[in-house]
Design a protein around this motif. Structure first.
Motif, mmCIF file in Angstrom:
data_model
loop_
_atom_site.group_PDB
_atom_site.id
_atom_site.type_symbol
_atom_site.label_atom_id
_atom_site.label_comp_id
_atom_site.label_asym_id
_atom_site.label_seq_id
_atom_site.Cartn_x
_atom_site.Cartn_y
_atom_site.Cartn_z
ATOM 1 N N GLN A 49 2.717 2.240 -6.827
ATOM 2 C CA GLN A 49 2.983 3.356 -5.924
ATOM 3 C C GLN A 49 4.450 3.752 -5.942
ATOM 4 O OE1 GLN A 49 1.525 2.126 -2.122
ATOM 5 N NE2 GLN A 49 -0.616 2.445 -2.667
ATOM 6 N N LYS A 73 5.934 12.726 -4.725
ATOM 7 C CA LYS A 73 5.537 11.347 -4.470
ATOM 8 C C LYS A 73 4.175 11.342 -3.785
ATOM 9 C CE LYS A 73 7.454 7.038 -2.901
ATOM 10 N NZ LYS A 73 8.568 6.362 -2.288
ATOM 11 N N GLN A 117 -0.119 -3.174 -6.607
ATOM 12 C CA GLN A 117 -0.420 -1.867 -6.021
ATOM 13 C C GLN A 117 0.852 -1.235 -5.473
ATOM 14 O OE1 GLN A 117 -3.204 -1.859 -2.785
ATOM 15 N NE2 GLN A 117 -3.316 0.352 -2.732
ATOM 16 N N GLN A 118 1.654 -2.028 -4.805
ATOM 17 C CA GLN A 118 2.899 -1.498 -4.251
ATOM 18 C C GLN A 118 3.843 -1.055 -5.369
ATOM 19 O OE1 GLN A 118 4.974 -4.228 -1.707
ATOM 20 N NE2 GLN A 118 6.292 -2.648 -0.877
ATOM 21 N N LYS A 146 1.496 7.265 0.380
ATOM 22 C CA LYS A 146 1.340 5.820 0.278
ATOM 23 C C LYS A 146 -0.006 5.396 0.854
ATOM 24 C CE LYS A 146 4.091 1.726 1.027
ATOM 25 N NZ LYS A 146 5.265 1.158 1.644
ATOM 26 N N LYS A 147 -0.750 4.615 0.077
ATOM 27 C CA LYS A 147 -2.010 4.090 0.585
ATOM 28 C C LYS A 147 -1.696 3.075 1.658
ATOM 29 C CE LYS A 147 -4.961 4.571 -3.424
ATOM 30 N NZ LYS A 147 -5.789 3.869 -4.391
#
Length: 199
Positions: free
Chosen positions: A148, A157, A144-145, A160-161
């Protein structure tokens, strides 16, 4: 008033924490209040962006309760769950394995003290799956990172979650288990009074 369920839960846990903390100022060696305080901290940790410090504080309170009464099986069970949460939030594999070992020891002691407790037995039986689950969680969080961070230079951009949904799912099940075990443990330690006898 438009409160979401998670906000309401957080408020309930915070109220429990405050009540236990206040009770502990009157009697700092009350194992029941120390257990409630540790459990509330553990539940509140799930609402933090970085829950590690709150989990450590919960562990400290639960260990203090066990210093007063080492045979409190409900406290041992909650402490075991705290070590599991600590292990899941630790990216280092060796450190997380140490946390899972501590959790297993707590669960084994809880089962020895209350051998008929089905919840304790189930969790003790499933603790061996924690390292594999940790590996999966870390893999998904890394993916996930990475996804992102790979944003096209021509697009703005994306925000960020905050956290992985899988992490919250796992944490939710752990908290549910803690809550049920704490409730069962407290109910067993405070049985209802016997019915009145008529002569």
């Amino acid at each position: 008033m438009d409160l979401q369920l998670s906000d309401l839960d957080r408020l309930v846990f915070e109220k429990e924490r405050q009540a236990a903390e206040l009770a502990c100022t009157a009697d700092p060696r009350d194992a029941d209040n120390l257990t409630k305080w540790g459990n509330a901290l553990l539940n509140l940790a799930s609402f933090q962006k970085t829950p590690e410090d709150m989990i450590k504080e919960a562990i400290m309170k639960l260990e203090q309760a066990l210093e007063v009464d080492p045979e409190r099986h409900a406290t041992l069970f909650i402490l075991g769950n705290a070590h599991i949460q600590q292990g899941f939030f630790t990216p280092n594999k060796q450190v997380s394995l140490g946390c899972f070992d501590k959790a297993a020891q707590c669960f084994e002691q809880a089962v020895k003290l209350d051998p008929g407790n089905e919840m304790y037995l189930k969790v003790l039986g499933s603790i061996s799956q924690a390292p594999e689950l940790h590996k999966e969680i870390q893999f998904h969080m890394a993916n996930q990172q990475a996804s992102q961070e790979t944003v096209s230079p021509f697009r703005k951009k994306a925000p960020k979650k905050e956290e992985s949904g899988l992490k919250y799912d796992v944490l939710g099940w752990v908290i549910l288990g803690i809550g049920i075990a704490a409730w069962v443990g407290m109910a067993k330690s405070h049985p209802p009074p016997p019915p009145p006898r008529y002569m």
